[in-house]
Design an enzyme around this catalytic site. Structure first.
Site, PDB file in Angstrom:
ATOM      1  N   LYS A 108     -63.685 -16.806  58.738  1.00 59.79           N
ATOM      2  CA  LYS A 108     -64.982 -17.382  58.918  1.00 59.79           C
ATOM      3  C   LYS A 108     -64.697 -18.107  60.076  1.00 59.79           C
ATOM      4  O   LYS A 108     -65.861 -18.493  60.927  1.00 59.79           O
ATOM      5  CB  LYS A 108     -65.396 -18.026  57.771  1.00 59.79           C
ATOM      6  N   GLU A 193     -56.634 -28.707  49.831  1.00 61.66           N
ATOM      7  CA  GLU A 193     -55.256 -28.900  50.607  1.00 61.66           C
ATOM      8  C   GLU A 193     -54.988 -30.407  50.898  1.00 61.66           C
ATOM      9  O   GLU A 193     -55.661 -31.066  50.558  1.00 61.66           O
ATOM     10  CB  GLU A 193     -55.659 -28.331  52.082  1.00 61.66           C
ATOM     11  N   LYS A 208     -69.293 -20.995  57.360  1.00 65.76           N
ATOM     12  CA  LYS A 208     -70.058 -19.941  56.768  1.00 65.76           C
ATOM     13  C   LYS A 208     -71.475 -20.138  56.841  1.00 65.76           C
ATOM     14  O   LYS A 208     -72.018 -18.911  56.753  1.00 65.76           O
ATOM     15  CB  LYS A 208     -69.704 -20.329  55.118  1.00 65.76           C
TER      16      LYS A 208
END
Length: 430
Positions: A108, A193, A208
């Site tokens: 992406k 993360e 996106k």
């Protein structure tokens, strides 16, 4: 099915998604061959660490640390890029096209920043570039928009396209947690993360959103065109206030076509609890599409994860393999129009505003005067508390973003306003 052709796949990257792709192609080999009209076989894989155990049905000699060797290998028909990031992915994809190979990618970030050069290279090579897995994981979305909805003129997209932030907001909504506590839980469970910046600051969702807007409106939209706010400033009080008024707070990706101009934005917003997107919980994704012929469609499902994303990748590989075997080519770049990107100040929306004010006569009139002066109409207003805790809460009618921001700036300068404690946009009312 003797005599059928085998399409050889070179895989760049073999993390969670890459390993799941290899396993799916192996486990469903006969079904895939039946649907593709040819066999798909992963013959070489580029990885950073040759010693890591990946639990895939491939011999050790299939692995190499050299991605260039894979895209240059004349025996490989299709390259599948699952490295992520801009480089070396970009250079390897361009080299694959130069060598006459089609490409499937889930990247992406690369598509949202430099998709134009990738599609130009694909066109020059007369090869496919497929990227279903780049947005919303395992949800079939890109191809329905590019192919199934060709007869529609999409006017608006409204989506939850980042599972990490949706998980965090779900915990804040259902358990009353703070942002920090919900983020810590997301990290503990592997949804976030160690450095969650790309998710919580909206960078992932903005990439996106750019991809979806480009496809929906047939014009080039890059990540830098997308207005972006993350969720780090959303408080438990914001969530509670929204719930009391019949709303849920979500991080939304929104793209709209209005008077031949495209607007694209990512920000937290309150949506009515009756709206379909309000019930999208945890790490799930959903994209709501609007058009004059179809009315409203919603695509919903797992927006991430090795297996769901691998299903999308394999779907692309099957299509590209079929094209490769037959000498055909699928739908290429559809960004054939040059539409203007409308700046955020020129967009229109509804707003929720919470002010801490002095509790004295005339304050509401003083505040309302600034709304009226800037052409911002108030739909609802009420006062809560007294003394030092007096609060004015507003929900506006649809107004221009620039006019609303000017109003906010003026209110911050009023002595009667002690703090602009919360500002959220309101979506999905229409």
């Amino acid at each position: 099915m003797g005599g059928e052709r085998t399409i050889r796949v070179g895989l760049l990257g073999c993390g969670n998604v890459g390993a799941a792709v290899v396993r799916l192609l192996h486990e469903h080999a006969d079904d895939i061959a039946m649907r593709a009209g040819c066999r798909l076989e992963v013959t070489r894989v580029a990885v950073r660490d040759l010693d890591r155990d990946r639990d895939v049905p491939l011999p050790p000699e299939a692995f190499t640390p050299d991605g260039v060797a894979i895209v240059d290998d004349p025996t490989i028909d299709v390259v599948c890029e699952l490295l992520g990031g801009v480089q070396p992915a970009r250079a390897l994809i361009l080299r694959a096209f130069a060598n006459g190979k089609s490409v499937v990618t889930a990247n992406k970030e690369l598509l949202a920043t430099d998709g134009e050069s990738l599609f130009e290279a694909a066109d020059a090579a007369d090869r496919d570039l497929y990227f279903e897995a780049s947005v919303a994981g395992g949800i079939p979305l890109i191809r329905p928009m590019k192919e199934s909805l060709t007869g529609e003129r999409i006017t608006r997209l409204l989506g939850i396209v980042n599972g990490t932030t949706n998980f965090i907001l779900t915990q804040m909504t259902e358990h009353g947690w703070s942002f920090d506590d919900a983020l810590a839980e997301a990290q503990r469970l592997g949804y976030a993360e160690a450095d969650p910046t790309a998710d919580v600051e909206g960078l992932d969702a903005a990439a996106k959103c750019a991809i979806l807007a480009s496809i929906a409106f047939n014009t080039r939209v890059v990540a830098g065109d997308v207005y972006r706010e993350g969720i780090a400033k959303v408080t438990a009080q914001d969530i509670a206030d929204a719930a009391r008024m019949g709303y849920v707070v979500k991080l939304l990706a929104i793209a709209e076509l209005d008077e031949n101009e495209v607007s694209a934005r990512v920000h937290p917003a309150m949506i009515p609890t009756a709206h379909p997107l309000a019930s999208v919980r945890d790490a799930f994704n959903a994209v709501f599409i609007e058009g004059p012929k179809i009315g409203e469609l919603m695509f919903y499902g797992p927006g991430a994860g090795g297996d769901p994303t691998a299903v999308a990748v394999v779907g692309d590989l099957v299509t590209v393999a079929r094209h490769t075997a037959s000498g055909a080519r699928g739908v290429g770049c559809t960004c054939t129009l040059d539409r203007r990107i409308r700046p955020m100040d020129g967009t229109h929306g509804q707003y929720y505003l919470n002010l801490h004010v002095e509790d004295r006569p005339g304050v509401l009139a003083e505040v309302a005067e600034h709304f009226g002066r800037n052409g911002v109409s108030i739909e609802r207003v009420w006062q809560e508390g007294a003394g030092d805790e007096a609060t004015l809460v507003f929900i506006t009618h649809r107004a221009q973003e620039g006019a609303f921001q000017k109003t906010i700036q003026e209110l911050r300068e009023l002595t009667a306003v002690r703090a602009v404690s919360s500002v959220l946009r309101v979506e999905g009312e229409e």
